[in-house]
Write a protein that holds these residues in place. Structure first.
Motif, PDB file in Angstrom:
ATOM      1  N   SER A 127       4.877  -2.022  21.080  1.00 16.93           N
ATOM      2  CA  SER A 127       4.006  -2.688  20.118  1.00 16.93           C
ATOM      3  C   SER A 127       4.692  -2.827  18.767  1.00 16.93           C
ATOM      4  N   ALA A 128       4.239  -3.823  18.012  1.00 18.42           N
ATOM      5  CA  ALA A 128       4.646  -4.013  16.626  1.00 18.42           C
ATOM      6  C   ALA A 128       3.419  -4.467  15.841  1.00 18.42           C
ATOM      7  N   TYR A 129       3.298  -4.024  14.596  1.00 17.31           N
ATOM      8  CA  TYR A 129       2.113  -4.360  13.813  1.00 17.31           C
ATOM      9  C   TYR A 129       2.486  -4.510  12.341  1.00 17.31           C
ATOM     10  N   LEU A 130       1.656  -5.279  11.633  1.00 16.31           N
ATOM     11  CA  LEU A 130       1.855  -5.506  10.204  1.00 16.31           C
ATOM     12  C   LEU A 130       0.514  -5.837   9.573  1.00 16.31           C
ATOM     13  N   GLN A 131       0.261  -5.233   8.410  1.00 15.49           N
ATOM     14  CA  GLN A 131      -0.978  -5.503   7.684  1.00 15.49           C
ATOM     15  C   GLN A 131      -0.680  -5.565   6.194  1.00 15.49           C
ATOM     16  N   GLY A 132      -1.298  -6.539   5.533  1.00 18.01           N
ATOM     17  CA  GLY A 132      -1.172  -6.672   4.088  1.00 18.01           C
ATOM     18  C   GLY A 132      -2.521  -6.548   3.409  1.00 18.01           C
ATOM     19  N   GLU A 133      -2.515  -5.924   2.226  1.00 23.99           N
ATOM     20  CA  GLU A 133      -3.732  -5.749   1.437  1.00 23.99           C
ATOM     21  C   GLU A 133      -3.452  -6.226   0.014  1.00 23.99           C
ATOM     22  N   TRP A 134      -4.345  -7.081  -0.508  1.00 26.97           N
ATOM     23  CA  TRP A 134      -4.149  -7.655  -1.828  1.00 26.97           C
ATOM     24  C   TRP A 134      -5.441  -7.546  -2.648  1.00 26.97           C
ATOM     25  N   THR A 135      -5.282  -7.291  -3.935  1.00 24.74           N
ATOM     26  CA  THR A 135      -6.373  -7.369  -4.899  1.00 24.74           C
ATOM     27  C   THR A 135      -6.124  -8.588  -5.771  1.00 24.74           C
ATOM     28  N   LEU A 136      -7.073  -9.545  -5.776  1.00 25.73           N
ATOM     29  CA  LEU A 136      -6.892 -10.815  -6.462  1.00 25.73           C
ATOM     30  C   LEU A 136      -7.905 -10.924  -7.591  1.00 25.73           C
ATOM     31  N   GLY A 137      -7.406 -10.964  -8.815  1.00 22.29           N
ATOM     32  CA  GLY A 137      -8.278 -11.154  -9.957  1.00 22.29           C
ATOM     33  C   GLY A 137      -9.270 -10.047 -10.186  1.00 22.29           C
ATOM     34  N   GLU A 138      -9.028  -8.860  -9.671  1.00 21.11           N
ATOM     35  CA  GLU A 138      -9.852  -7.666  -9.869  1.00 21.11           C
ATOM     36  C   GLU A 138     -11.218  -7.744  -9.201  1.00 21.11           C
ATOM     37  N   LYS A 139     -11.570  -8.880  -8.597  1.00 16.10           N
ATOM     38  CA  LYS A 139     -12.875  -8.988  -7.948  1.00 16.10           C
ATOM     39  C   LYS A 139     -12.784  -9.408  -6.479  1.00 16.10           C
ATOM     40  N   TRP A 140     -11.643  -9.907  -6.054  1.00 14.72           N
ATOM     41  CA  TRP A 140     -11.443 -10.323  -4.672  1.00 14.72           C
ATOM     42  C   TRP A 140     -10.471  -9.372  -3.990  1.00 14.72           C
ATOM     43  N   PHE A 141     -10.794  -9.001  -2.744  1.00  9.09           N
ATOM     44  CA  PHE A 141      -9.957  -8.080  -1.981  1.00  9.09           C
ATOM     45  C   PHE A 141      -9.727  -8.701  -0.601  1.00  9.09           C
ATOM     46  N   LEU A 142      -8.469  -8.858  -0.237  1.00 10.26           N
ATOM     47  CA  LEU A 142      -8.099  -9.548   0.993  1.00 10.26           C
ATOM     48  C   LEU A 142      -7.232  -8.641   1.852  1.00 10.26           C
ATOM     49  N   THR A 143      -7.552  -8.610   3.167  1.00 13.89           N
ATOM     50  CA  THR A 143      -6.755  -7.851   4.137  1.00 13.89           C
ATOM     51  C   THR A 143      -6.451  -8.760   5.324  1.00 13.89           C
ATOM     52  N   LEU A 144      -5.180  -8.856   5.683  1.00 10.90           N
ATOM     53  CA  LEU A 144      -4.735  -9.631   6.840  1.00 10.90           C
ATOM     54  C   LEU A 144      -3.806  -8.750   7.672  1.00 10.90           C
ATOM     55  N   GLY A 145      -4.047  -8.699   8.983  1.00 12.32           N
ATOM     56  CA  GLY A 145      -3.219  -7.866   9.839  1.00 12.32           C
ATOM     57  C   GLY A 145      -3.086  -8.436  11.230  1.00 12.32           C
ATOM     58  N   GLY A 146      -1.992  -8.083  11.885  1.00 14.61           N
ATOM     59  CA  GLY A 146      -1.769  -8.529  13.257  1.00 14.61           C
ATOM     60  C   GLY A 146      -0.994  -7.490  14.037  1.00 14.61           C
ATOM     61  N   ARG A 147      -1.137  -7.547  15.352  1.00 12.92           N
ATOM     62  CA  ARG A 147      -0.468  -6.592  16.232  1.00 12.92           C
ATOM     63  C   ARG A 147      -0.096  -7.294  17.531  1.00 12.92           C
ATOM     64  N   GLY A 148       1.085  -6.995  18.035  1.00 10.80           N
ATOM     65  CA  GLY A 148       1.526  -7.507  19.315  1.00 10.80           C
ATOM     66  C   GLY A 148       1.805  -6.372  20.264  1.00 10.80           C
ATOM     67  N   ASP A 149       1.300  -6.478  21.505  1.00  8.52           N
ATOM     68  CA  ASP A 149       1.486  -5.438  22.519  1.00  8.52           C
ATOM     69  C   ASP A 149       2.082  -6.069  23.769  1.00  8.52           C
ATOM     70  N   ASP A 150       3.161  -5.474  24.257  1.00  6.51           N
ATOM     71  CA  ASP A 150       3.802  -5.915  25.483  1.00  6.51           C
ATOM     72  C   ASP A 150       3.553  -4.867  26.552  1.00  6.51           C
TER      73      ASP A 150
END
Length: 322
Positions: A205-228
């Motif tokens: 498996s391999a995985y990656l996730q990003g977390e961002w705070t945008l303008g002090e009021k917006w919070f975004l999380t994007l992540g993905g994972r691949g499994d063989d």
């Protein structure tokens, strides 16, 4: 400590912990005996141990060892439907051994980069003894001796990295590997007939996730994972989440994600008492796939001393494994 109660129950427990400088430990060992169960041949006893040991190799590197173990013996006083419906069984028993050992190395490479390398081994063993008892009474059901052995082992590793890329931004990624093996055998002494299961599989498996705070009021999380998977199709799963602080103390949030769950060995091959979905050569056994969507709101009150959360969600499954 020690404690006792009805059904001939007695328990002893020892706990200890301590540390100095960069070293520390915590251990917990206990024994439980029940020698006069509610039914004949329902006695139970076990011994369990849990331990954690920490050592700071250098100011930037630390080492952690974890151990867990459980060994138990249970009298199987009836077959499957319960004491009220099945003939009593005076002499069957089941022994179980579970062990988990783990090693983790944590390292701070810089003020913005941390990593953890972990490895583990899990072992599960059972021995189900069925002893002939028909000669004791016509009410008893076992007509011959038999033994069912089950050995399951999982080993794995996970190398994870965390990168802090500025205020409110973090990335977590890594690679992982797991290998599972199972061996099950049912045999009657003096008989050549047996039921064998010998199966194995691994997952990379391999995985990656990003977390961002945008303008002090917006919070975004994007992540993905691949499994063989060796036994199932390779899959990609992902998740996205957004939160918005609409006003002070009020946060609105939404998230969407996908998932994948391969059938366990017990679901494929069954247990000692329940048959599974045995795979035939060339048979295509699908893994379970899911989609999840949710929305919610968090509301703080009493000057942020309390918080009320409300969430609605929707789950969709395909190729459900039960």
């Amino acid at each position: 400590s020690t404690a006792g109660g009805s059904f001939g129950t007695l328990r002893q427990r020892v706990k200890a912990s301590g540390g100095e400088g960069g070293n520390g430990f915590a251990v917990d060992a206990s024994r439980l005996d029940q020698q006069n169960g509610r039914w004949d041949n329902s006695d139970y006893r076990d011994f369990s141990f849990a331990g954690r040991f920490d050592h700071r190799v250098s100011p930037d590197t630390s080492l952690t060892v974890t151990l867990r173990s459980l060994r138990s013996t249970l009298g199987v006083y009836t077959t499957s439907a319960g004491q009220r419906f099945d003939p009593p069984d005076p002499n069957d028993d089941k022994k179980r051994n579970d062990f988990l050992g783990g090693l983790a190395i944590d390292r701070v490479h810089s003020g913005t980069w941390e990593s953890r390398l972990a490895a583990y081994r899990y072992l599960h063993e059972t021995k189900f003894n069925i002893r002939e008892d028909r000669t004791i009474s016509p009410l008893h059901s076992d007509t011959a001796d038999s033994v069912t052995l089950t050995n399951y082992e999982r080993i794995g590793s996970d190398w994870q990295h965390t990168l802090y890329a500025g205020e409110g931004t973090r990335y977590v990624g890594g690679i992982a590997y797991e290998q599972d093996e199972i061996f099950k055998e049912s045999v009657r002494p003096g008989s050549s007939a047996s039921t064998d299961v010998d199966d194995g599989r691994h997952t990379a498996s391999a995985y990656l996730q990003g977390e961002w705070t945008l303008g002090e009021k917006w919070f975004l999380t994007l992540g993905g994972r691949g499994d063989d998977h060796t036994d199932f199709e390779s899959v990609l799963t992902h998740r996205a989440a957004v939160a918005w602080e609409a006003r002070e103390g009020t946060t609105l949030r939404t998230a969407y994600g996908t998932g994948f769950k391969p059938p366990t060995f017990a679901e494929i091959h069954g247990t000692a008492t329940t048959p599974g979905r045995e795979r035939r050569p060339g048979a295509d056994v699908e893994g379970e796939k899911s989609r999840t969507w949710e929305e919610g709101v968090d509301q703080a009150f009493w000057d942020d001393r309390g918080r009320l959360s409300l969430t609605g969600f929707y789950n969709r499954f395909r190729d459900l494994v039960e």
